[in-house]
Motif scaffolding. Structure first.
Motif, PDB file in Angstrom:
ATOM      1  N   LEU A   1       0.818  -1.115   0.053  1.00  0.00           N
ATOM      2  CA  LEU A   1      -0.160  -0.169   0.081  1.00  0.00           C
ATOM      3  C   LEU A   1       0.941   1.173   0.018  1.00  0.00           C
ATOM      4  O   LEU A   1       1.826   1.463   0.740  1.00  0.00           O
ATOM      5  CB  LEU A   1      -1.008  -0.047   1.238  1.00  0.00           C
ATOM      6  N   TYR A   2       0.492   2.140  -0.867  1.00  0.00           N
ATOM      7  CA  TYR A   2       1.594   3.536  -0.839  1.00  0.00           C
ATOM      8  C   TYR A   2       0.588   4.558  -1.252  1.00  0.00           C
ATOM      9  O   TYR A   2      -0.486   4.426  -1.945  1.00  0.00           O
ATOM     10  CB  TYR A   2       2.626   3.183  -1.951  1.00  0.00           C
ATOM     11  N   THR A   3       1.100   5.780  -1.300  1.00  0.00           N
ATOM     12  CA  THR A   3       0.424   6.966  -1.694  1.00  0.00           C
ATOM     13  C   THR A   3       0.731   7.363  -3.091  1.00  0.00           C
ATOM     14  O   THR A   3       1.907   7.535  -3.274  1.00  0.00           O
ATOM     15  CB  THR A   3       0.674   8.201  -0.650  1.00  0.00           C
ATOM     16  N   SER A   4      -0.424   7.231  -3.940  1.00  0.00           N
ATOM     17  CA  SER A   4      -0.079   7.726  -5.330  1.00  0.00           C
ATOM     18  C   SER A   4      -0.028   9.162  -5.487  1.00  0.00           C
ATOM     19  O   SER A   4      -0.854   9.758  -5.207  1.00  0.00           O
ATOM     20  CB  SER A   4      -1.052   7.049  -6.158  1.00  0.00           C
ATOM     21  N   GLN A   5       1.113   9.620  -6.020  1.00  0.00           N
ATOM     22  CA  GLN A   5       1.417  10.925  -6.252  1.00  0.00           C
ATOM     23  C   GLN A   5       0.454  11.637  -7.382  1.00  0.00           C
ATOM     24  O   GLN A   5      -0.200  12.723  -7.336  1.00  0.00           O
ATOM     25  CB  GLN A   5       2.791  11.286  -6.242  1.00  0.00           C
ATOM     26  N   LYS A   6       0.362  10.804  -8.231  1.00  0.00           N
ATOM     27  CA  LYS A   6      -0.755  11.122  -9.422  1.00  0.00           C
ATOM     28  C   LYS A   6      -2.231  11.273  -8.988  1.00  0.00           C
ATOM     29  O   LYS A   6      -2.876  11.969  -9.310  1.00  0.00           O
ATOM     30  CB  LYS A   6      -0.610  10.019 -10.593  1.00  0.00           C
ATOM     31  N   ALA A   7      -2.513  10.070  -8.223  1.00  0.00           N
ATOM     32  CA  ALA A   7      -4.099  10.054  -8.030  1.00  0.00           C
ATOM     33  C   ALA A   7      -4.416  10.646  -6.642  1.00  0.00           C
ATOM     34  O   ALA A   7      -5.537  10.979  -6.249  1.00  0.00           O
ATOM     35  CB  ALA A   7      -4.546   8.576  -7.841  1.00  0.00           C
ATOM     36  N   GLY A   8      -3.214  10.802  -5.876  1.00  0.00           N
ATOM     37  CA  GLY A   8      -3.578  11.515  -4.508  1.00  0.00           C
ATOM     38  C   GLY A   8      -4.288  10.767  -3.353  1.00  0.00           C
ATOM     39  O   GLY A   8      -4.923  11.375  -2.546  1.00  0.00           O
ATOM     40  N   ARG A   9      -4.195   9.319  -3.409  1.00  0.00           N
ATOM     41  CA  ARG A   9      -4.719   8.665  -2.725  1.00  0.00           C
ATOM     42  C   ARG A   9      -4.115   7.329  -2.372  1.00  0.00           C
ATOM     43  O   ARG A   9      -2.943   6.968  -3.209  1.00  0.00           O
ATOM     44  CB  ARG A   9      -6.136   8.248  -3.308  1.00  0.00           C
ATOM     45  N   VAL A  10      -4.697   6.439  -1.805  1.00  0.00           N
ATOM     46  CA  VAL A  10      -3.765   5.027  -1.293  1.00  0.00           C
ATOM     47  C   VAL A  10      -4.006   4.380  -2.676  1.00  0.00           C
ATOM     48  O   VAL A  10      -5.057   3.822  -3.119  1.00  0.00           O
ATOM     49  CB  VAL A  10      -4.156   4.418  -0.013  1.00  0.00           C
ATOM     50  N   ALA A  11      -2.971   3.793  -3.031  1.00  0.00           N
ATOM     51  CA  ALA A  11      -3.113   2.701  -4.149  1.00  0.00           C
ATOM     52  C   ALA A  11      -2.447   1.461  -3.408  1.00  0.00           C
ATOM     53  O   ALA A  11      -1.806   1.318  -2.559  1.00  0.00           O
ATOM     54  CB  ALA A  11      -2.081   3.428  -5.238  1.00  0.00           C
ATOM     55  N   LEU A  12      -2.169   0.533  -4.460  1.00  0.00           N
ATOM     56  CA  LEU A  12      -1.581  -0.843  -4.220  1.00  0.00           C
ATOM     57  C   LEU A  12      -0.888  -1.269  -5.386  1.00  0.00           C
ATOM     58  O   LEU A  12      -1.121  -1.082  -6.469  1.00  0.00           O
ATOM     59  CB  LEU A  12      -2.481  -1.800  -3.560  1.00  0.00           C
TER      60      LEU A  12
END
Length: 231
Positions: free
Chosen positions: A211-222
């Motif tokens: 789990l990480y923070t997507s800089q492009k989407a601005g939310r938690v991604a996986l």
């Protein structure tokens, strides 16, 4: 002359008596100061993984660091019984990064390598001793906030920043899927779904999920990486 030869012979015997145990102990330490590890290079920005060399105690070997699968097992020599050093070439004097190895669980290590400024940094975790079998998922929270994972109709399993935990789902066969939700907390402490997906529950594989923070989407991604188990 005979007395001198006897003296020299006696001196050599005393020297061997001192040196041989020391050489034997050094050889023993060299044999035991090596760990086996798997590796993954995690880069949310999608950069190319680095080419690295690791000391083995008998030289250096290049290792494949991939962001799409789990590499290894590799062998790495321990420095000060604590660190495994990585280099950019076979002849570099200083390591480009050093990974601190935990005192326990050294027989089942995963090294995670991530970008840090113009270089890289690495960390090591001990994989679960039991339960990390087919259909199981090991989740790592690399975010700066608490996040949670819900498998199927189960309750959300929360992860504080920097933590990891093993999740086991329902037993599945080839092509079986399970609904998965990623959640974060809203104001007031209520969980909010930020991503919905489906995971394969194939018993031939175990999975690593980051789990990480997507800089492009601005939310938690996986990012999910399956690892096929030996037949």
């Amino acid at each position: 002359m005979n007395a001198l030869l006897r003296l020299k012979k006696g001196a050599w015997l005393r020297l061997f008596a001192v040196v041989l145990p020391w050489v034997g102990s050094m050889s023993l330490r060299a044999e035991t100061a090596v760990v086996s590890f798997r590796s993954v290079c995690f880069d949310p920005k999608g950069g190319a993984p680095p080419v690295l060399f690791v000391g083995t105690g008998k030289g250096r070997e290049s290792i494949r660091t991939s962001k799409n699968d789990i590499g290894g097992p590799h062998k790495g020599a321990l420095r000060d019984d604590t660190f495994v050093d990585f280099f950019t070439t076979e002849s570099d004097e200083k390591p480009v990064l050093s990974v601190k190895v935990p005192a326990e669980g050294r027989e089942r290590l995963l090294f995670m390598i991530v970008p840090a400024g113009k270089g890289y940094q690495g960390s090591a975790v001990s994989l679960p001793a039991t339960g990390f079998d087919g259909g199981a998922t090991l989740v790592f929270n690399l975010c700066q906030i608490e996040a949670a994972v819900r498998l199927g109709e189960g309750s959300p399993q929360s992860f504080v920043p920097g933590s990891h935990r093993l999740l086991t789902g329902a037993a599945g066969k080839k092509d079986d899927m399970i609904a998965v939700q990623i959640l974060t907390r809203k104001a007031g402490g209520v969980w909010e779904v930020v991503q919905s997906t489906r995971w394969a529950m194939d018993q031939r594989f175990r999975s690593y999920v980051f789990l990480y923070t997507s800089q492009k989407a601005g939310r938690v991604a996986l990012l999910g990486i399956p690892e096929r188990l030996s037949d």
